[in-house]
Design an enzyme around this catalytic site. Sequence first.
Site, PDB file in Angstrom:
ATOM      1  N   ASP A 267       0.599  -1.160   0.038  1.00  0.00           N
ATOM      2  CA  ASP A 267      -0.301   0.045   0.002  1.00  0.00           C
ATOM      3  C   ASP A 267       0.759   1.456   0.054  1.00  0.00           C
ATOM      4  OD1 ASP A 267      -1.814  -2.432   0.749  1.00  0.00           O
ATOM      5  OD2 ASP A 267      -3.192  -0.496   1.055  1.00  0.00           O
TER       6      ASP A 267
ATOM      7  N   TYR B 243       0.939   2.214  -3.860  1.00  0.00           N
ATOM      8  CA  TYR B 243      -0.226   3.165  -3.862  1.00  0.00           C
ATOM      9  C   TYR B 243      -0.320   4.376  -3.325  1.00  0.00           C
ATOM     10  CZ  TYR B 243      -2.958  -0.903  -6.028  1.00  0.00           C
ATOM     11  OH  TYR B 243      -3.329  -1.643  -6.627  1.00  0.00           O
TER      12      TYR B 243
ATOM     13  N   TYR C   2      -9.968  -0.857   2.050  1.00  0.00           N
ATOM     14  CA  TYR C   2      -9.422  -0.744   3.451  1.00  0.00           C
ATOM     15  C   TYR C   2      -9.120   0.402   3.905  1.00  0.00           C
ATOM     16  CZ  TYR C   2      -9.083  -5.451   5.361  1.00  0.00           C
ATOM     17  OH  TYR C   2      -9.230  -6.887   5.851  1.00  0.00           O
TER      18      TYR C   2
HETATM   19 CU   LIG Z   1      -7.837  -7.891   6.501  1.00  0.00          CU
END
Ligand SMILES: [Cu+2]
Length: 637
Positions: A300, A304, A384
């Site tokens: 992440d 990203y 998330y």
């Molecule tokens: Cu998870």
Amino acid sequence: MTDTAVRPDRKASAHPLDPATAAEYLAGREIMAAAGLLAEPVRFAYYGLEEPPKNDVLTNTAADRRLRAYLVDTATGESTDVVVSLTDHQVVSARTLDPPADGQMPILDSEFALVDEIVKADPGWRAAMARRGLHDLSQIRTCPITAGAFGPAEDDRRRMVRVLAFVMAREHDLAWAHPVDGVAAYVDLIDRSVFKITDEFELPVPASSGDYDDEAVRGPHRTTLRPIEITQPEGPSFNLNGTWLQWQDWSMRVGFDAREGLTLHQISLQERPVIYRASIPEMIVPYGDPRFRYWQAYFDSGEYLCGKWANSLELGCDCLGEIAYLDATVTDEGGQPRTIPNAVCIHEEDFGILWKHTDIFNGSAQSRRQRRLVVSYFTTIGNYDYGFYWYFYLDGTIECEVKATGVIFTSAYPGGDHPYSTEVAPGLAAPFHQHLFSARLDVTVDGLANAVEEVDVSGLPIGPENPYGNAIVQQVTRLTRESQAGRRADGSRGRTWRIVSTERANGLGRPTGFTLYPESAPVLLADPAAPVAARAGFAANHLWVTRYDPEQRWPAGDFVNQNPGGAGLPAFVAGDRDIDGADIVVWHTFGPTHVPRLEDWPVMPVARCGFTLKPTGFFDRNPTLDVPPPSPHCPSG
Ligand SMILES: [Cu+2]
């Protein structure tokens, strides 16, 4: 409403570790443009402060203010890593990457929309949707996922993503509840084409609504919660002056980076240095379904950029009480500054009992309240949401907590007892996965000369010195070289790692130190020979210790996207440097292995993970004896 926002003093003078300002981003952009680096269609995949070397900061000789930019030409794919000096008004370096060897630049914002266009225009992908009865493309949401490096070589030479699809049949529906399984489109972002479609199996698109804010799904709001209000009538006990934060015995600088998010600098306790720089510069979320989605794993931060997606926090909603906020300045992919208001939240919390004793001999009954200073931010990366919280306690404890929430990634449940996922709603599966974070702790416990000891506890067998078998001992192993310091936690031995000063002793003549307490959850579960293991080498161990090198900042390497593997920590320790009594960096891997529960659906209550650092012989006794009773009516005799 008793909440009030405490505003920092904006007039404070600049510090070399302060994040780049909007004006600085623009000035750096002009330098790059003048050097011919920004010809259309070049885009910024990252833009941020290039911090001065530690020694220059510590000796107040950091004169050069620098920015770093990752540039991508979206027509040719040419990727350039640029450093500019704002002080000298010139480009310091501009290195063109060789992506198959170096990796690709992070995903651009515009590539999300681009992928949607490319995929929906592709006849093969449309046919795959049509075979599943999906004809209205306006109801399909595409999800581009970083590709990793799995070969064949001609694929790995492309700047690419792999794309999964979800159905969103009406406004406000939760698309993640309706995965289109079995099919993925491989998209070349430079050719702007789908170059491959994998279509392995068809399963019905799960139908149950996951719209957790729809009364038909959640039911009426409960009416039994009475208000909780946090009031500090005299204001909080911390001071924020620009980015300089001071609370009780603690002081530090608060920074922010588009890639790694919140950074903390020059953390000191009673004006003694503890950590020069603390951050969570990388994380990986590898999924454990070996079918056609074997490639699903996100870095992440490196792929990203966590900081860029930071939320603007809302007083009374995200944060309660007397809050000080810091804005974050990042840039869009044109290199133009963008302010994220209220990105970093700073406040003080009551944390229950600090210490308490009722003495059976002298009759004294006393208790003291613990408090902590909280510095945090929240980011949203796709499905998330992650909250990164740093806590500083009155007794010298530092805690890092990551709060994972949001929506779990879904697939269709194939039936039976599928070994790699949980059925969380009828026909809807959530594949098992891990969230593995890497903390980078540039430690300076009482100075630059530090060492790390691994401390295990165990019992001893019955013997002449231990006739009743009750002996408990510590085994202390000094980690003297980088090759020796790739370590795993061991809960059965209560394993901790003690970071000690090799120069300063406490009142009892022993080294002052801070101990890292890990949570001992599994490290990367992928086979060591798996392609993802090569790219996430940092996640093979809970602990790494390296000699400080200003170039070694990213646990999975500078360019993580499609990196072929081996970069980051495994490469850093290859030189096997001496780490005993040196300027060292401690790296800690932590995070949960997530076997989703039904209760994680349709939106997941916060799952926490983290680690703790505690002073260990840093003080000569409990440093909080001077904390007064919390209130005049509390016993203090
Ligand atoms: Cu998870």
